[in-house]
Design a protein around this motif. Structure first.
Motif, mmCIF file in Angstrom:
data_model
loop_
_atom_site.group_PDB
_atom_site.id
_atom_site.type_symbol
_atom_site.label_atom_id
_atom_site.label_comp_id
_atom_site.label_asym_id
_atom_site.label_seq_id
_atom_site.Cartn_x
_atom_site.Cartn_y
_atom_site.Cartn_z
ATOM 1 N N ASP A 58 0.815 -1.215 0.000
ATOM 2 C CA ASP A 58 0.000 0.000 0.000
ATOM 3 C C ASP A 58 0.852 1.270 0.000
ATOM 4 O OD1 ASP A 58 0.914 -0.118 2.598
ATOM 5 O OD2 ASP A 58 -1.048 -0.485 3.493
ATOM 6 N N ALA A 59 2.162 1.132 0.288
ATOM 7 C CA ALA A 59 3.063 2.275 0.188
ATOM 8 C C ALA A 59 3.628 2.422 -1.219
ATOM 9 C CB ALA A 59 4.212 2.125 1.186
ATOM 10 N N ASP A 60 3.332 1.442 -2.060
ATOM 11 C CA ASP A 60 3.856 1.414 -3.436
ATOM 12 C C ASP A 60 2.745 0.838 -4.328
ATOM 13 O OD1 ASP A 60 5.611 1.241 -5.693
ATOM 14 O OD2 ASP A 60 6.073 -0.832 -5.153
ATOM 15 N N PRO A 61 1.630 1.571 -4.454
ATOM 16 C CA PRO A 61 0.431 1.000 -5.085
ATOM 17 C C PRO A 61 0.465 0.891 -6.607
ATOM 18 C CG PRO A 61 0.042 3.283 -4.483
ATOM 19 C CD PRO A 61 1.404 2.934 -3.966
ATOM 20 N N ALA A 62 1.371 1.578 -7.265
ATOM 21 C CA ALA A 62 1.385 1.541 -8.734
ATOM 22 C C ALA A 62 1.702 0.129 -9.215
ATOM 23 C CB ALA A 62 2.410 2.523 -9.272
#
Length: 271
Positions: A97-101
């Motif tokens: 969720d800290a790196d959603p891409a």
């Protein structure tokens, strides 16, 4: 004087052997014994039938095990494997969720040529799957990917410029660092019963029974799998540089480093 012969003693229990319920029905002791003997045989047969039925009922549960065993004998997998935990520099992308891409093939396999020392690898095939189970074989590995919250698998296959080597890099998008670390650790023994598939069967393919080596690298919520070998499947010789080969294919990890920088610009050095 000849001593009298000793009569064979019969225990009172044997003489009085009887089943009251059967005796009430008018059966003699001999008939009762025969009936009990028949019942015993029938009981054994019934137990055998019950066991056969149980095995038949469970047969479907055994089929995946047999299928896995068959896959192990027909699917290429590494002979040697080592897993590595996630370094601290990947802390900014410890959770998805800290790196959603989402991953893209253009992002992961942006470089069509990778070099390390005298090794030059050229990208031959790529594939991106949202269904992680489609990218691997082995029931236990599929289950582990589900548990790890796998959402994407990006695969790239390479050939060396001289045709001597083949390599594959697989990047798995998982839930968090703990899931990635657990996955690469589980493959220390689990790689024998489940491994990644080639992006496109029939093109860059690791030979069944040939010698190959692999490593797993947790990087935040990602797990990268390196798979290398000679194209002919032979054991590496004195002139084979598998260290440089492994480092070359890990060039695909630049995509993960770029994500660390995007999440926390001061957290990761340029690579």
């Amino acid at each position: 004087m000849t001593p009298p012969r000793k009569r064979r003693r019969t225990s009172a229990r044997t003489q009085n052997w009887s089943i009251p319920g059967l005796e009430e029905r008018g059966l003699s002791r001999l008939q009762q014994r025969l009936l009990v003997a028949v019942a015993s045989v029938v009981g054994v047969l019934a137990a055998a039938v019950a066991l056969t039925f149980a095995i038949t009922t469970l047969g479907n549960d055994f089929v995946p095990e047999r299928a896995t065993a068959a896959a192990v004998s027909t699917q290429p997998r590494p002979d040697l494997y080592r897993g590595w935990g996630s370094p601290k520099l990947f802390a900014p992308i410890a959770r998805s969720d800290a790196d959603p891409a989402p991953l893209t093939l253009k992002d992961v396999f942006a470089d069509k040529t990778l070099k390390e020392g005298r090794i030059t690898l050229k990208l031959a095939d790529t594939r991106l799957d949202a269904d992680c189970s489609a990218a691997v074989w082995g029931r236990e590995l599929v289950d582990r990917l589900v548990q790890a919250g796998c959402t994407q698998v990006a695969r790239g296959a390479y050939r060396s410029a001289d045709g001597r080597y083949i390599a594959q890099y697989t990047l798995l998008n998982l839930r968090d660092t703990a899931s990635a670390a657990a996955l690469v650790e589980s493959l220390t023994s689990g790689h024998r019963g489940g491994w990644v598939r080639a992006p496109e069967p029939g093109r860059v393919v690791f030979p069944v029974g040939g010698h190959t080596e692999a490593s797993g690298h947790a990087m935040g919520h990602y797990a990268g799998l390196v798979w290398i070998g000679r194209a002919d499947g032979a054991d590496p010789g004195a002139k084979d540089d598998f260290v440089s080969l492994s480092l070359a294919v890990r060039g695909a990890e630049k995509a993960v480093f770029r994500r660390v920088v995007a999440a926390a610009p001061s957290a990761a050095p340029a690579r």
